[in-house]
Design a protein around this motif. Structure first.
Motif, short mmCIF file in Angstrom:
data_model
loop_
_atom_site.label_atom_id
_atom_site.label_comp_id
_atom_site.label_asym_id
_atom_site.label_seq_id
_atom_site.Cartn_x
_atom_site.Cartn_y
_atom_site.Cartn_z
N GLU A 23 37.58 37.97 48.47
CA GLU A 23 37.14 38.54 49.90
C GLU A 23 35.76 38.48 50.24
OE1 GLU A 23 40.52 42.06 48.88
OE2 GLU A 23 38.60 42.54 48.65
N PHE A 24 35.53 38.01 51.28
CA PHE A 24 34.23 37.80 51.85
C PHE A 24 34.06 38.90 53.01
CE2 PHE A 24 34.97 33.67 49.95
CZ PHE A 24 33.86 33.51 49.50
N THR A 39 41.05 39.72 42.18
CA THR A 39 40.50 39.87 43.39
C THR A 39 38.90 40.35 43.34
OG1 THR A 39 42.44 40.95 44.10
CG2 THR A 39 40.53 41.48 45.58
N VAL A 40 38.18 39.43 44.08
CA VAL A 40 36.89 39.30 43.93
C VAL A 40 35.98 39.60 45.11
CG1 VAL A 40 34.73 38.08 42.98
CG2 VAL A 40 37.23 37.24 42.21
N ALA A 41 35.24 40.47 45.34
CA ALA A 41 34.71 41.05 46.85
C ALA A 41 33.35 40.48 46.56
CB ALA A 41 34.83 42.46 46.84
N VAL A 42 33.11 39.95 47.88
CA VAL A 42 31.60 39.40 47.93
C VAL A 42 31.00 39.74 49.06
CG1 VAL A 42 29.93 37.21 47.83
CG2 VAL A 42 32.39 37.21 46.70
N ALA A 43 29.73 40.34 49.06
CA ALA A 43 29.22 41.23 50.47
C ALA A 43 28.19 40.20 50.88
CB ALA A 43 28.48 42.08 50.08
N GLY A 164 22.31 34.01 48.10
CA GLY A 164 22.29 35.55 48.23
C GLY A 164 23.54 36.27 48.82
N ALA A 165 23.35 37.64 48.82
CA ALA A 165 24.69 38.59 49.22
C ALA A 165 23.88 39.87 49.50
CB ALA A 165 25.58 39.00 47.93
N HIS A 166 24.67 40.70 50.51
CA HIS A 166 23.93 42.07 50.72
C HIS A 166 24.31 43.19 50.16
CE1 HIS A 166 25.09 39.99 55.08
NE2 HIS A 166 24.37 39.43 54.25
N ASP A 167 25.03 42.98 49.12
CA ASP A 167 25.17 44.09 47.86
C ASP A 167 25.73 43.66 46.60
OD1 ASP A 167 25.51 46.53 46.86
OD2 ASP A 167 27.02 47.21 48.48
N GLY A 168 26.22 44.34 45.86
CA GLY A 168 26.85 43.76 44.64
C GLY A 168 26.29 43.36 43.39
N GLY A 169 24.71 43.49 43.35
CA GLY A 169 24.21 42.81 42.14
C GLY A 169 24.60 41.33 42.10
N VAL A 170 25.04 41.09 40.98
CA VAL A 170 25.19 39.46 40.77
C VAL A 170 27.03 39.44 40.79
CG1 VAL A 170 25.10 37.71 39.62
CG2 VAL A 170 23.02 39.29 39.73
#
Ligand code: 3EB
Length: 330
Positions: A23-24, A39-43, A164-170
Motif C-alpha cells: 500500500e503506497f 500487507t506492507v505499507a509504504v509512506a 526515501g520515504a516520509h515515515d516508517g523507519g526502514v
C-alpha cells in the motif's frame, strides 16, 4: 507463475491467489497478515489514505506465515516477505540483523534465491548521530547482513530499490525463489553498485541492475538513476537526469536481451514506478515516461528523497520478456 499489478482503488477480484499487497500511502504501520497475506505499507504520498496498491499474485495456492518480525507468503516456488525497522538514527545493526534473519528465513524455508528487494528509508539523506548519512549507514548494515549469510547469497545479489520515504523507519519487502532460475544483470555503462568506490560510503550498495524470472517471463528493473560509471551526471538538470536514466534503462534492456535469448525493450513495461525528489518535477517525469512506455502501462510517481542527494529522480519497473517459441511462447 507470479505476477504483479498496480491498482488504484480497491483490488479487482480476479487476480488469482494473492501473495501480498503493498500500500503506497501516507502512513507506514508495520507489515501484517490480517488479510491472510502480507500487507506492507509504504509512506510515499502526502495526501492521507492509500494512493495505490501493488498486488502480487500467484497461479498456485498461497500460504502465509510469520517468523520474528518478518511476515511472508509462499506458493511452492516463490516467497514474498516484508519487515519494518522502527524509525531510528542508527540503522546499521538493525539492518544487519534484519537482513541476516531474512536470509536465514528464505534459506530455512527453501526459497534461497533472492529475486527483487525494496528498501524504503525515512530521512535517507539525513546525517545520523555520527554524521554518517542514513543511507550509507543502512548500506553498511545491509552489506554486513549479506556477509553474514556467506558468499552463496552475496554472489547473487538481486535487483533492488533503495529510496526515501516520509515515515516508517526502514520498510523492506522482497521476492525470493526456490529453483535458482533467476538471472541477475549489470549495466555495461555503470559500475556494478557493489563495486562502487569507498567515496560513496563505508560499504557499497548491495544490488544488481535487473533480475529476470524466466518462468514468469518478468524482468524486474532496479531503481535506475542518472549515473554513468559510478558518477552522478547532469547535476541540477531534471531533463538531463531523465534522459540519462532512460538511456541507462535502454542499454540495460539491450544487455538483458543479448544475454537471455529473449526480447525486452522500453515498450515492454508492465508497470513503472518513478521517484522524484521535488514534487513539481512529478508531472515532467510522468509525461516523459508516458511517451516512452505507451498509453496503457500504469505509471506511478512518488515524491521522496533519492539515495544520492544530487539525484533528482529514479525509475524502476516490471517488464514483460518475450522468448522464442521453444521457451514456451504461444
Ligand atoms: C544507484 O544506481 C542509484 O541501495 O538498493 C538504486 C537502486 C540505488 C537500489 C539500493 C540504490 C539502491 O546507485 C541508487
Amino acid at each position: 507463475m507470479i505476477d504483479v499489478v498496480l491498482s488504484v482503488g480497491d483490488p479487482p477480484a480476479d487476480h488469482g491467489h494473492i501473495m501480498g499487497v503493498v500500500e503506497f500511502g501516507s502512513r507506514a504501520p508495520a507489515p501484517h497478515l490480517d488479510a491472510g497475506y502480507p500487507t506492507v505499507a509504504v509512506a510515499t504520498c502526502d495526501p492521507p489514505g492509500i494512493h495505490v496498491r501493488e498486488i502480487w499474485t500467484s497461479t498456485s495456492e498461497v500460504s502465509a506465515g510469520r517468523r520474528d518480525d518478518i511476515v511472508y507468503s509462499s506458493d511452492g516456488t516463490h516467497l514474498f516477505g516484508a519487515l519494518r525497522l522502527p524509525r531510528s538514527d542508527r540503522y546499521r545493526d538493525a539492518t544487519r540483523s534484519a537482513y541476516r534473519q531474512l536470509l536465514t528465513l528464505i534459506s530455512d524455508l527453501d526459497y534461497p534465491h533472492l529475486v527483487r528487494m525494496w528498501n524504503y528509508i525515512a530521512d535517507i539523506n539525513r546525517p545520523n548521530h555520527r554524521g554518517l548519512e542514513i543511507y550509507r549507514d543502512f548500506c553498511q548494515g545491509r552489506a554486513e547482513g549479506f556477509d553474514d549469510a556467506g558468499t552463496a547469497i552475496s554472489a547473487r545479489l538481486p535487483a533492488a530499490t533503495g529510496v526515501g520515504a516520509h515515515d516508517g523507519g526502514v520498510v523492506v519487502y522482497f521476492l525470493a525463489e526456490r529453483t535458482g532460475a533467476a538471472l541477475h544483470f549489470e549495466n555495461p555503462r555503470q559500475v556494478p553498485a557493489h563495486q562502487y568506490p569507498r567515496t560513496y560510503g563505508p560499504r557499497s550498495p548491495s544490488f544488481a541492475r535487473a533480475t529476470l524470472l524466466p518462468a514468469s517471463k518478468r524482468l524486474f528493473l532496479s531503481g535506475t538513476a542518472s549515473i554513468i560509471g559510478h558518477r552522478s551526471v547532469s547535476l541540477g538538470h531534471l531533463e538531463g537526469q531523465c534522459y540519462t536514466t532512460l538511456e541507462n534503462i535502454r542499454i540495460l534492456l539491450k544487455e538483458v536481451s543479448e544475454k537471455s535469448g529473449g526480447t525486452v525493450d522500453l515498450d515492454s513495461f508492465r508497470l513503472v514506478k518513478g521517484y522524484v525528489r521535488h514534487g513539481p518535477d512529478a508531472s515532467y517525469l510522468h509525461q516523459r515516461l508516458r511517451e516512452v512506455v505507451g498509453p496503457r502501462v500504469p505509471i506511478e510517481i512518488f515524491t521522496v528523497d533519492i539515495c544520492r542527494s544530487e539525484l533528482l529522480l529514479e525509475i524502476e519497473g516490471v517488464l514483460d520478456m518475450r522468448f522464442p517459441d521453444h521457451h514456451g511462447d504461444a
